[in-house]
Design an enzyme around this catalytic site. Structure first.
Site, PDB file in Angstrom:
ATOM      1  N   ASP A  14      39.775  33.717  30.371  1.00  0.00           N
ATOM      2  CA  ASP A  14      39.568  35.114  29.970  1.00  0.00           C
ATOM      3  C   ASP A  14      38.585  35.249  28.815  1.00  0.00           C
ATOM      4  O   ASP A  14      38.648  36.201  28.036  1.00  0.00           O
ATOM      5  CB  ASP A  14      40.904  35.792  29.591  1.00  0.00           C
ATOM      6  CG  ASP A  14      41.919  35.719  30.719  1.00  0.00           C
ATOM      7  OD1 ASP A  14      41.581  36.173  31.830  1.00  0.00           O
ATOM      8  OD2 ASP A  14      43.022  35.194  30.505  1.00  0.00           O
ATOM      9  N   HIS A  44      36.843  37.259  36.977  1.00  0.00           N
ATOM     10  CA  HIS A  44      35.677  37.330  36.096  1.00  0.00           C
ATOM     11  C   HIS A  44      35.095  38.737  36.109  1.00  0.00           C
ATOM     12  O   HIS A  44      34.569  39.193  37.114  1.00  0.00           O
ATOM     13  CB  HIS A  44      34.635  36.293  36.531  1.00  0.00           C
ATOM     14  CG  HIS A  44      35.138  34.884  36.469  1.00  0.00           C
ATOM     15  ND1 HIS A  44      34.406  33.800  36.920  1.00  0.00           N
ATOM     16  CD2 HIS A  44      36.299  34.378  35.996  1.00  0.00           C
ATOM     17  CE1 HIS A  44      35.100  32.694  36.728  1.00  0.00           C
ATOM     18  NE2 HIS A  44      36.257  33.025  36.169  1.00  0.00           N
TER      19      HIS A  44
END
Length: 450
Positions: A14, A44
């Protein structure tokens, strides 16, 4: 000029990989994004200047740039059902030709519905002791590959439905046997019943056969020689998944993944392609630490978790809560040691630090009992037992914060980012003050302007 960019997340994931890959593709006019690890569990996030956004899972994060191709290498785990869903979401954004720009290595592993169902049932049976799985069948697929080799389902099996059904039956039987051990631990619910139905001996595979036949009509399957041709005349960005601190060998077991998150796979692909051009290794991280799901997180801070709400990383049934904390230099040093160093750092989410009401801190040491630790040793080769001992130590670690920064503006935040580079030994190159490519620039360019 031939150029290759390798990207990897240096945290728990992340960190902004999708955003940085999109930026690199645009800046370098790259022709292809290569996924070199992971699978359908990736998330993503890419945001365009007009506000449109997409969370990439199996397509490369450069797919919203016209003409940019995605190559899914043999180190990817492909889930066709989820990929079809993702293509529909891309079409809604105006990206109608995403599949026509995708190539998949024929030797990539195939995630079946049985892998996904078994993964979810086993994680549910752990109850409060969940590992933080994404519930996408990654671990179950890798387990079969490690035990069965070519006997595990691969993308090339989609061309032979007789072989595919045979492998399906074998995987179904293996997983049926495995979940028998956890049946008594499972809650009673409609979801559990639906997942258990996949292991009924009378289960009908025909639905999946027609689905996979349609999938083959949409994608281009290639062999291992494909990448070598592409590397001859265009810039290529290698997109990593997850984060180094979750690595299959060096992550903090059992709260880690079944994926090699280092640059090993990318380097193998380059060696096989006999690539001898320039390579730049870019490590990606936020300006603060995060972790989605269970596991050690030494610098976790409740106030920061409450403040830094992340719309793309909400609490969910599989991974659990999204946790936030101060910058952990001990963990970053460990990640850099594991991956063998990087050439540049890309530091993201700096815009969020500016608005934070408190001071951001940097942890440079831990105390573990009577011991003061500034660096975690990397065992080569390591073992599950070694990583489990390391996990136990980290669960008892207390952060020592030696520096605080009141980031009340861009200049303060830049000083903070530069200090992270000084402490890590790698100068930050790319700085990001927002989600779009336009929100990113080279640090030296910023300093020259200001």
């Amino acid at each position: 000029m031939q150029r290759v960019f390798l990207t990897a997340d240096l945290g728990f994931g992340d960190g902004g990989k999708g955003s940085i890959v999109d930026y690199l593709v645009r800046r370098e006019r790259a022709g292809t994004v290569v996924r070199y690890n992971g699978g359908a569990q990736a998330g993503h996030h890419v945001v365009l200047s007009d506000g449109r956004s997409h969370v990439f899972s199996q397509f490369g994060s450069g797919a919203l740039v016209d003409g940019v191709k995605t190559h899914l290498s043999r180190f990817m785990l492909i889930e066709p059902i989820a990929m079809m869903d993702e293509s529909r979401r891309l079409k809604e954004l105006g990206c109608d030709d995403a599949f026509s720009r995708v190539t998949i290595d024929r030797d990539a592993l195939l995630i079946t519905p049985f892998h996904v169902a078994a993964n979810r049932l086993i994680e549910m049976a752990r109850n409060k002791d969940r590992h933080g799985s994404c519930g996408m069948g990654i671990g179950e697929t890798m387990e079969d590959f490690l035990e069965l080799g070519l006997g595990a389902p691969h993308i090339h099996d989609l061309f032979d439905q007789t072989c595919l059904v045979e492998k399906f039956r074998h995987i179904q039987a293996r997983k049926r046997e495995k979940i028998r051990d956890v049946l008594n631990e499972l809650p009673s619910s409609n979801e559990v019943s639906s997942l258990l139905a996949y292991f009924d001996s009378a289960y009908d595979f025909n639905h999946w056969l027609s689905f996979y036949a349609h999938f083959l009509e949409l994608v281009t399957i290639v062999d291992g020689s494909y990448l070598g041709e592409g590397l001859k005349d265009e810039t290529v960005v290698f997109e990593g998944a997850q984060g180094i601190l979750l690595d299959q060998m060096y992550g903090f077991s059992p709260y880690n993944t079944w994926t090699d998150i280092t640059f090993n796979n990318a380097q193998k692909l380059l060696d096989e392609a006999r690539y001898d051009g320039g390579v730049k290794r870019i490590g990606i991280m936020r300006g603060y630490f995060t972790r989605h799901g269970a596991g050690p997180f030494v610098t976790e801070d409740v106030q920061m978790t409450d403040y830094f709400i992340d719309v793309c990383n909400k609490n969910n049934a599989w991974q659990g809560g999204f946790r936030v904390g101060h910058f952990d230099m001990v963990a970053l040093r460990y990640a850099l040691d594991v991956i063998g160093g990087v050439d540049e750092l890309a530091i993201t989410n700096l815009d969020r630090i500016i608005s934070y009401v408190g001071k951001v801190k940097i942890c440079t040491q831990y105390t573990i009992g009577e011991e003061v630790v500034s660096r975690l040793g990397v065992a080569r080769p390591t073992s599950v037992a070694h990583q489990e001992r390391l996990t136990a130590r980290l669960m008892n670690a207390v952060p020592l914060y030696t520096e605080e920064y009141p980031c009340r503006g861009t200049k303060d935040t830049i000083k903070y980012a530069k200090r992270l580079g000084e402490l890590s030994g790698v100068s930050p190159t790319i700085i990001s003050f927002g989600p779009t490519a336009e929100d990113k620039m080279l640090l030296n360019t910023f300093l020259a302007i200001h």
